[in-house]
Design a protein around this motif. Structure first.
Motif, mmCIF file in Angstrom:
data_model
loop_
_atom_site.group_PDB
_atom_site.id
_atom_site.type_symbol
_atom_site.label_atom_id
_atom_site.label_comp_id
_atom_site.label_asym_id
_atom_site.label_seq_id
_atom_site.Cartn_x
_atom_site.Cartn_y
_atom_site.Cartn_z
ATOM 1 N N ALA A 276 0.825 -1.124 -0.011
ATOM 2 C CA ALA A 276 0.174 0.148 0.029
ATOM 3 C C ALA A 276 1.090 1.243 -0.001
ATOM 4 C CB ALA A 276 -0.868 0.015 1.278
ATOM 5 N N ALA A 277 1.858 1.455 0.864
ATOM 6 C CA ALA A 277 2.710 2.424 0.832
ATOM 7 C C ALA A 277 3.339 2.516 -0.572
ATOM 8 C CB ALA A 277 3.682 2.211 2.162
ATOM 9 N N GLY A 278 3.919 1.363 -1.099
ATOM 10 C CA GLY A 278 4.633 1.573 -2.407
ATOM 11 C C GLY A 278 3.431 2.153 -3.422
ATOM 12 N N LEU A 279 2.251 1.941 -3.272
ATOM 13 C CA LEU A 279 1.310 2.460 -3.983
ATOM 14 C C LEU A 279 0.919 3.924 -3.846
ATOM 15 C CD1 LEU A 279 -1.383 -0.518 -4.208
ATOM 16 C CD2 LEU A 279 0.012 0.257 -6.155
ATOM 17 N N GLY A 280 1.816 4.589 -3.050
ATOM 18 C CA GLY A 280 1.448 5.775 -2.590
ATOM 19 C C GLY A 280 0.033 6.015 -1.640
ATOM 20 N N LEU A 281 -0.372 5.035 -0.960
ATOM 21 C CA LEU A 281 -1.268 4.983 -0.061
ATOM 22 C C LEU A 281 -0.763 5.553 1.327
ATOM 23 C CD1 LEU A 281 -3.598 1.894 -0.856
ATOM 24 C CD2 LEU A 281 -3.764 4.093 -2.109
ATOM 25 N N ARG A 282 -1.418 6.476 1.880
ATOM 26 C CA ARG A 282 -0.982 6.831 3.127
ATOM 27 C C ARG A 282 -1.976 6.571 4.097
ATOM 28 N NH1 ARG A 282 -1.249 11.249 -0.213
ATOM 29 N NH2 ARG A 282 -2.844 12.267 1.371
ATOM 30 N N LEU A 283 -3.053 6.100 4.023
ATOM 31 C CA LEU A 283 -4.196 5.797 5.149
ATOM 32 C C LEU A 283 -4.808 4.395 4.678
ATOM 33 C CD1 LEU A 283 -5.612 6.630 7.434
ATOM 34 C CD2 LEU A 283 -7.393 7.897 5.892
ATOM 35 N N LEU A 284 -4.810 3.496 5.599
ATOM 36 C CA LEU A 284 -5.798 2.315 5.587
ATOM 37 C C LEU A 284 -6.879 2.431 6.543
ATOM 38 C CD1 LEU A 284 -2.738 -0.443 5.137
ATOM 39 C CD2 LEU A 284 -4.197 0.792 3.328
ATOM 40 N N VAL A 285 -7.937 1.770 6.205
ATOM 41 C CA VAL A 285 -9.120 1.864 7.175
ATOM 42 C C VAL A 285 -9.633 0.226 7.206
ATOM 43 C CG1 VAL A 285 -9.713 4.146 6.986
ATOM 44 C CG2 VAL A 285 -10.662 2.229 5.441
ATOM 45 N N LEU A 286 -10.078 -0.147 8.388
ATOM 46 C CA LEU A 286 -10.799 -1.480 8.163
ATOM 47 C C LEU A 286 -11.969 -1.634 9.284
ATOM 48 C CD1 LEU A 286 -9.841 -3.463 10.628
ATOM 49 C CD2 LEU A 286 -7.683 -3.521 9.469
ATOM 50 N N ASP A 287 -12.792 -2.585 9.084
ATOM 51 C CA ASP A 287 -13.653 -2.793 10.098
ATOM 52 C C ASP A 287 -13.732 -4.365 10.624
ATOM 53 O OD1 ASP A 287 -16.192 -4.224 9.044
ATOM 54 O OD2 ASP A 287 -15.754 -2.772 7.606
ATOM 55 N N THR A 288 -13.835 -4.585 11.894
ATOM 56 C CA THR A 288 -13.966 -6.029 12.292
ATOM 57 C C THR A 288 -15.071 -6.121 13.239
ATOM 58 O OG1 THR A 288 -12.526 -8.000 12.971
ATOM 59 C CG2 THR A 288 -12.436 -5.659 14.120
ATOM 60 N N ARG B 114 -8.098 2.489 16.914
ATOM 61 C CA ARG B 114 -9.554 2.311 17.048
ATOM 62 C C ARG B 114 -10.302 3.646 16.953
ATOM 63 N NH1 ARG B 114 -13.826 1.909 20.687
ATOM 64 N NH2 ARG B 114 -14.754 -0.088 20.410
ATOM 65 N N VAL B 115 -11.203 3.730 16.004
ATOM 66 C CA VAL B 115 -11.928 4.679 15.663
ATOM 67 C C VAL B 115 -13.066 4.911 16.623
ATOM 68 C CG1 VAL B 115 -13.258 6.113 14.200
ATOM 69 C CG2 VAL B 115 -11.100 5.131 13.155
#
Length: 189
Positions: free
Chosen positions: A123-135, A152-153
């Protein structure tokens, strides 16, 4: 990425198509084990395989990036995870983590951590700076994400159902990956 008795590698669209039946087995095992990953039990293997094959065009186009972990000893599928980069113009700096699954027989070897590390690096290599997920709130996955450095949001009540159809709360997490280059690459790599 090899080590710890497992090899973690990114899947091409062709490899995904070829591994759909194995991935279906993992998905069925995960759902029947009680994990809330978007499916209800009982889940038929044929339905699960069809779902995985339906992702082939998205993987081919870079809308989904997938990893599989295989046991070094016998090559069997042990786990998987997906990165879903955002496609909106104002969201190209972020992505979603989806369908992190580890076969019950392979849990306890930090395989989920290794899958996440591979995803975060790519993801960093793709230039993404933020990841999100839910569980699912209260699940072992929730504790693992917190321990892996995810923030945790909050919790959304009755966001999804468990595999038996009972409503359950979902916890949302995020992870900042760093400055990045401001633009996501579009070459699929």
């Amino acid at each position: 990425m090899s080590g710890g008795g497992y090899v973690v590698g990114e899947l091409t669209a062709e490899e995904l198509h070829g591994a759909a039946d194995e991935l279906a087995g993992l998905l069925v095992e995960t759902v029947h084990g009680g994990a809330s990953v978007g499916f209800l039990a009982p889940l038929a293997a044929a339905e699960a395989a069809l779902w995985w094959r339906g992702l082939v065009p998205d993987v081919a186009d870079g809308r989904v990036v997938m990893w599989a972990a295989r046991a070094e000893a016998d090559g069997r599928l042990a786990g998987t995870v997906q990165l879903r980069p955002a496609t909106t113009a104002n969201g190209r700096h972020r992505g979603e983590v989806a369908k992190l699954m580890v076969h019950p027989a392979d849990r306890g070897h930090r395989l989920a951590w290794r899958l996440l590390a591979a995803l975060e690096e790519r993801a960093a290599g793709l230039g993404l700076r933020l990841l999100v997920l839910d569980t699912e709130t209260g699940s072992p996955a929730e504790r693992m994400y917190a321990a892996a450095g995810w923030s945790r949001v909050g919790e959304v009540p009755d966001y999804a159902t468990d595999p038996a159809g009972a409503p359950c709360s979902t916890t949302v997490f995020f992870k900042a990956l760093g400055a990045g280059d401001g633009e996501r690459r579009t070459d699929g790599r």
